[in-house]
Design an enzyme around this catalytic site. Structure first.
Site, PDB file in Angstrom:
ATOM      1  N   ASP A  21       0.816  -1.214   0.000  1.00  0.00           N
ATOM      2  CA  ASP A  21       0.000   0.000   0.000  1.00  0.00           C
ATOM      3  C   ASP A  21       0.848   1.263   0.000  1.00  0.00           C
ATOM      4  OD1 ASP A  21      -2.300  -1.690   0.275  1.00  0.00           O
ATOM      5  OD2 ASP A  21      -1.828  -1.847   2.400  1.00  0.00           O
ATOM      6  N   LYS A  24       2.232   2.214  -5.184  1.00  0.00           N
ATOM      7  CA  LYS A  24       2.880   1.767  -6.424  1.00  0.00           C
ATOM      8  C   LYS A  24       2.003   2.077  -7.639  1.00  0.00           C
ATOM      9  CE  LYS A  24       3.047  -2.427  -4.639  1.00  0.00           C
ATOM     10  NZ  LYS A  24       2.759  -2.185  -3.221  1.00  0.00           N
ATOM     11  N   GLY A  48      -4.496  -4.163  -4.322  1.00  0.00           N
ATOM     12  CA  GLY A  48      -5.527  -3.168  -4.605  1.00  0.00           C
ATOM     13  C   GLY A  48      -4.850  -1.832  -4.817  1.00  0.00           C
ATOM     14  N   HIS A  49      -4.703  -1.438  -6.076  1.00  0.00           N
ATOM     15  CA  HIS A  49      -4.065  -0.159  -6.367  1.00  0.00           C
ATOM     16  C   HIS A  49      -5.155   0.861  -6.680  1.00  0.00           C
ATOM     17  CE1 HIS A  49      -0.285  -2.553  -7.694  1.00  0.00           C
ATOM     18  NE2 HIS A  49      -0.359  -2.402  -6.400  1.00  0.00           N
ATOM     19  N   GLN A 227       1.947  -6.288  -3.657  1.00  0.00           N
ATOM     20  CA  GLN A 227       2.379  -6.390  -2.250  1.00  0.00           C
ATOM     21  C   GLN A 227       3.737  -5.696  -2.111  1.00  0.00           C
ATOM     22  OE1 GLN A 227       0.989  -9.480  -3.674  1.00  0.00           O
ATOM     23  NE2 GLN A 227      -0.846  -8.456  -3.022  1.00  0.00           N
TER      24      GLN A 227
HETATM   25  P1  IMP Z   1      -2.803 -12.782   1.552  1.00  0.00           P
HETATM   26  O1  IMP Z   1      -1.872 -12.266   0.510  1.00  0.00           O
HETATM   27  O2  IMP Z   1      -4.231 -12.417   1.314  1.00  0.00           O
HETATM   28  O3  IMP Z   1      -2.608 -14.238   1.832  1.00  0.00           O
HETATM   29  O4  IMP Z   1      -2.429 -12.042   2.940  1.00  0.00           O
HETATM   30  C1  IMP Z   1      -1.190 -12.267   3.605  1.00  0.00           C
HETATM   31  C2  IMP Z   1      -0.711 -10.984   4.265  1.00  0.00           C
HETATM   32  O5  IMP Z   1      -0.334 -10.050   3.241  1.00  0.00           O
HETATM   33  C3  IMP Z   1      -1.752 -10.272   5.118  1.00  0.00           C
HETATM   34  O6  IMP Z   1      -1.115  -9.632   6.192  1.00  0.00           O
HETATM   35  C4  IMP Z   1      -2.329  -9.230   4.169  1.00  0.00           C
HETATM   36  O7  IMP Z   1      -2.877  -8.136   4.864  1.00  0.00           O
HETATM   37  C5  IMP Z   1      -1.077  -8.847   3.415  1.00  0.00           C
HETATM   38  N1  IMP Z   1      -1.361  -8.314   2.080  1.00  0.00           N
HETATM   39  C6  IMP Z   1      -1.711  -9.007   0.973  1.00  0.00           C
HETATM   40  N2  IMP Z   1      -1.885  -8.170  -0.076  1.00  0.00           N
HETATM   41  C7  IMP Z   1      -1.620  -6.942   0.371  1.00  0.00           C
HETATM   42  C8  IMP Z   1      -1.609  -5.659  -0.265  1.00  0.00           C
HETATM   43  O8  IMP Z   1      -1.849  -5.486  -1.456  1.00  0.00           O
HETATM   44  N3  IMP Z   1      -1.299  -4.606   0.557  1.00  0.00           N
HETATM   45  C9  IMP Z   1      -0.982  -4.765   1.862  1.00  0.00           C
HETATM   46  N4  IMP Z   1      -0.977  -5.944   2.483  1.00  0.00           N
HETATM   47  C10 IMP Z   1      -1.290  -7.028   1.752  1.00  0.00           C
END
Ligand code: IMP
Length: 413
Positions: A21, A24, A48-49, A227
Site C-alpha cells: 500500500d 505503487k 488493490g491499487h 504487495q
Molecule cells: P494474503 O496475501 O491475502 O494471503 O495475505 C497475507 C498478508 O499479506 C496479510 O497480512 C495481508 O494483509 C497482506 N497483504 C496481501 N496483499 C496486500 C496488499 O496489497 N497490501 C498490503 N498488504 C497485503
C-alpha cells in the site's frame, strides 16, 4: 519526467519497499503513458491499487494500474493467481468508463486460477489459526498457491480442456476431506465458461517469449510489483507474509525474464509506514499520532476496507529492501500526510528484542499538498527527505504530495 525516463531505461520494475500500500499504482499510472507494456508478475486480487484521475477513483486488483493508458499493452504473468469473476468485473468496469482492455490484454496460460473454493479455504484456514491468524485478505491467494505447489492447480491454459471438470472434481474431493470446504463445481465451471467467452482470445502460451520478442523490438516494459518486499514469502516477516515472491527477482521469475534485462528498479515507500494484517511492526503507533496518520492518509485497505496499522518510517527496513531489490531510485509517497506533525520519529535501528530506536526530525507545520517542485518544499521537509536518503543509500527522485496524478515532485539527480 524526461530525466527520470532516461534513467529508467527500457525495462523497469516498481516494487513496494515496506509492507504494501505504498502507492505503487500511482507511479505506474504516471509512467504508463511513456511505456509500451505494463506487466503484472505475481499474486492476485489481494492487491488493490487505487488511482484517482479527474476526481474518479479506480481500484485495480488484477490489471496493472497503468491500464488506463489506451496505448499500453497489458500482460498478466505466469506467477499470477487469477480469480476469474474478479478479472471480468474489473475489465467490465474499466470498459464502462471508456477504457477498452480486451484487445490489448495478454494472459499467461501458466497463470493459476483462484477458485471461489480457494477463498472459502482461505477463510477456513484463518479461522483454524485462531489467535495466530495472519490476517489475510481472504482472496484465496494462499490456497491457490498451495494447489500450485502441490501440482494439482488449475491453470488458465487448462480452462478449455475437456478434463477441466475432472480436475475440479479431484480438487473438490481433496478440499472437502482436508479442510471441510465444499466446492460448488457447477458455479466454478460457469465462471470458467464466462471467462472463456471474454478472455479466451487473450491467453498466450509463453509469456517469456512474448516479452522477450517485444524487448528485442525495442518496446519498453514496466513491471508492476504487487504487495511488497517485507511481505515476500522468502525474505519477508514470515509467517506474516503473502504466498508469493514480491521482490524484483520474484517479478522477473513470474514473467520468465532474465535478471540482466532490468535496467532500473523504483522502490516505493511511504514517508511513514503502514501494515495490514498481523505480524511485527516495531514502529507502529497505537496512540493519537497513529490515528492521525490513518485519518490524514486515508489508511483503510482498498481490498478489505480494514483500518491499516500506522507508524513511522524505518530506515533499516527500507535500506534492506532497497538493496535486496536493486532499487536505483525511491519514490517517497504521501509526504503531505506528515504536514501537521510537530516532530517526526524515524526508526534508526531495531534492538534484538524488537524495540525500535528513533531519531526525531522537526516537522514543517505547513502544507506540502499538491507541491510540484523540490524548491517549494519547506526546509524541514527537504531535510527529512535528504536525511532518509543518506541513510538508505538510494536517491529519492520522486516525492508524492497528494492523491492526484499531478501531485508529484520529480527531483533532479
Ligand atoms: P494474503 O496475501 O491475502 O494471503 O495475505 C497475507 C498478508 O499479506 C496479510 O497480512 C495481508 O494483509 C497482506 N497483504 C496481501 N496483499 C496486500 C496488499 O496489497 N497490501 C498490503 N498488504 C497485503
Amino acid at each position: 519526467m524526461q530525466s527520470i525516463l532516461k534513467e529508467l531505461g527500457q525495462v523497469t520494475a516498481v516494487i513496494g519497499a515496506q509492507w504494501g500500500d505504498e502507492g505503487k499504482g500511482k507511479i505506474t499510472d504516471i509512467l504508463g503513458q511513456y511505456f509500451s507494456i505494463m506487466a503484472r508478475a505475481c499474486s492476485g486480487a489481494n492487491a488493490g491499487h487505487t488511482i484517482v484521475v479527474n476526481g474518479q477513483k479506480y481500484v485495480f486488483r488484477l490489471l496493472p494500474a497503468g491500464s488506463l493508458h489506451q496505448n499500453v499493452s497489458i500482460v498478466l504473468g505466469a506467477g499470477m493467481v487469477i480469480h476469474l469473476p474478479t478479472l471480468l468485473q474489473e475489465i467490465a468496469q474499466l470498459e464502462q468508463h471508456g477504457f477498452p482492455i480486451i484487445h490489448r490484454l495478454k494472459i499467461s496460460a501458466a497463470a493459476h486460477v483462484v477458485l471461489d473454493a480457494h477463498q472459502a479455504m482461505d477463510a477456513a484456514i484463518e479461522e483454524q489459526r485462531g489467535s495466530s491468524s495472519i490476517g489475510t485478505t481472504k482472496r484465496g491467494i494462499g490456497p491457490a498457491y498451495m494447489d500450485k505447489a502441490a501440482r494439482r492447480g488449475l491453470r488458465i491454459g487448462d480452462l478449455d480442456h475437456p478434463d477441466c471438470r475432472t480436475k475440479l472434481a479431484a480438487t473438490a474431493a481433496f478440499m472437502q476431506k482436508a479442510f471441510g470446504v465444499t466446492m460448488d463445481i457447477d458455479t466454478e465451471l460457469r465462471h470458467i465458461m464466462d471467462a472463456l467467452r471474454v478472455i479466451g482470445s487473450c491467453v498466450i502460451s509463453d509469456v517469456s517469449e512474448e516479452l522477450l520478442c517485444a524487448h528485442a523490438k525495442k518496446q519498453s516494459i514496466i513491471i508492476e510489483g504487487a504487495q511488497a518486499a517485507l511481505l515476500d514469502i522468502d525474505h519477508g516477516t514470515y509467517p506474516y507474509v503473502t504466498s508469493s515472491a514480491t521482490t524484483s527477482a520474484g517479478a522477473l521469475q513470474g514473467l520468465g525474464l532474465p535478471p540482466m534485462i532490468l535496467n532500473s528498479c523504483i522502490g516505493v515507500a511511504k514517508a511513514y509506514c503502514t501494515r495490514v494484517g498481523a505480524g511485527e511492526f516495531p514502529s507502529e503507533d497505537h496512540g493519537e499520532a497513529g490515528e492521525r496518520l490513518r485519518k490524514r492518509g486515508g489508511e483503510f485497505g482498498s481490498v478489505t476496507g480494514r483500518p491499516r496499522r500506522c507508524g513511522w518510517f524505518s530506515i533499516p527496513d527500507v535500506r534492506r529492501t532497497a538493496r535486496m531489490n536493486g532499487c536505483t531510485m525511491i519514490n517517497l509517497t504521501k509526504l503531505d500526510v506528515l504536514d501537521t506533525e510537530h516532530t517526526i520519529p524515524v526508526v534508526s535501528s531495531v534492538a534484538k528484542d524488537g524495540t525500535a530506536n528513533y531519531t526525531e526530525f522537526p516537522g514543517w507545520n505547513a502544507s506540502t499538498s499538491g507541491m510540484k517542485t523540490w524548491d517549494s518544499l519547506p526546509p524541514n521537509a527537504r531535510h527529512y527527505i535528504e536525511s532518509i536518503e543518506r541513510e538508505i543509500g538510494v536517491p529519492i527522485r520522486l516525492i508524492g504530495t497528494g492523491p492526484g496524478r499531478d501531485d508529484m515532485i520529480v527531483r533532479a539527480a
